[in-house]
Design a protein around this motif. Structure first.
Motif, PDB file in Angstrom:
ATOM      1  N   SER A 132       0.618  -1.406  -0.128  1.00  0.00           N
ATOM      2  CA  SER A 132       0.062   0.095  -0.137  1.00  0.00           C
ATOM      3  C   SER A 132       0.765   1.373   0.010  1.00  0.00           C
ATOM      4  O   SER A 132       0.154   2.281  -0.131  1.00  0.00           O
ATOM      5  N   ASN A 133       2.019   1.309   0.094  1.00  0.00           N
ATOM      6  CA  ASN A 133       2.977   2.572   0.273  1.00  0.00           C
ATOM      7  C   ASN A 133       4.295   2.202  -0.149  1.00  0.00           C
ATOM      8  O   ASN A 133       5.175   2.345   0.759  1.00  0.00           O
ATOM      9  N   HIS A 137       4.075   3.626  -5.490  1.00  0.00           N
ATOM     10  CA  HIS A 137       2.762   4.611  -4.784  1.00  0.00           C
ATOM     11  C   HIS A 137       3.409   6.174  -4.299  1.00  0.00           C
ATOM     12  O   HIS A 137       2.879   7.086  -4.471  1.00  0.00           O
ATOM     13  N   ILE A 167      -4.930  -6.709   2.579  1.00  0.00           N
ATOM     14  CA  ILE A 167      -5.090  -6.111   3.721  1.00  0.00           C
ATOM     15  C   ILE A 167      -4.761  -7.278   4.638  1.00  0.00           C
ATOM     16  O   ILE A 167      -4.386  -7.024   5.714  1.00  0.00           O
TER      17      ILE A 167
END
Length: 184
Positions: A132-133, A137, A167
């Motif tokens: 996610s990062n 990103h 997730i």
């Protein structure tokens, strides 16, 4: 050599937009605020151009990086926490490895000065997460204001998993799957 993809499709909030990845043959083609990428063995590494030193053939970049010095510092300061990549300012030699420019459609990008300012405000950040990062990103967020990763999306697509599943998947497992499927 690099995967033969010249146009990438990014998804965000149900919308698809295309970004061209173009090989840069002259340092003069680069500008401050550009989103660039370098091909590594199993993935594409992304960065934001802070400045260009044409005389010495160097590019000042801001990106997520895990330097040997940072690894040693992290291990001794917090051995239980482990080693995390951080947003750093670096210099790279233009001719040392092929550089690719990520080209957005007009109107999708922030002003180049704003792009560099956003990247600079994130220097020292250690919130790296492969899912996610990651570096892609980071660069997409600085350049467009939208955080997205084509590479993560492609791995998820190859695994045919819903976008919400990472997730629940441990980062270590997802990293293994990412490396395994990255070249598909």
């Amino acid at each position: 050599m690099a995967v033969n993809i010249s146009v990438l499709e990014y998804r965000n909030h149900g919308k698809i937009y295309k970004v061209e990845r173009k090989r840069v043959f002259s340092i003069s083609e680069l500008r401050s605020g550009d989103h660039i990428t370098f091909h590594r063995k199993l993935y594409w590494h992304h960065a934001i151009v802070e400045y260009i030193d044409k005389k010495n053939g160097k590019i000042g970049v801001i990106h997520y990086n895990k330097t040997p010095e940072r690894c040693v510092q992290d291990i001794f300061s917090s051995p239980k926490r482990g080693v995390k990549a951080r947003v750093v300012q670096d210099t790279c030699e233009f001719k040392k490895e092929p550089v690719y420019l990520m080209i957005q459609k007009p109107g999708r990008c922030l002003d180049p000065n704003t792009v560099v300012l956003i990247a600079k405000t994130r220097v020292g950040e250690s919130e790296y997460d492969l899912v996610s990062n990651n570096c892609e990103h980071f660069a997409m967020s600085c350049k467009t204001g939208v955080s997205s990763s084509y590479q993560v999306e492609k791995v998820i697509e190859h695994l045919r998993l819903p976008l919400t599943l990472p997730i629940f998947v441990s980062t270590a497992l997802f990293e293994h799957l990412f490396v395994h499927f990255a070249l598909l």
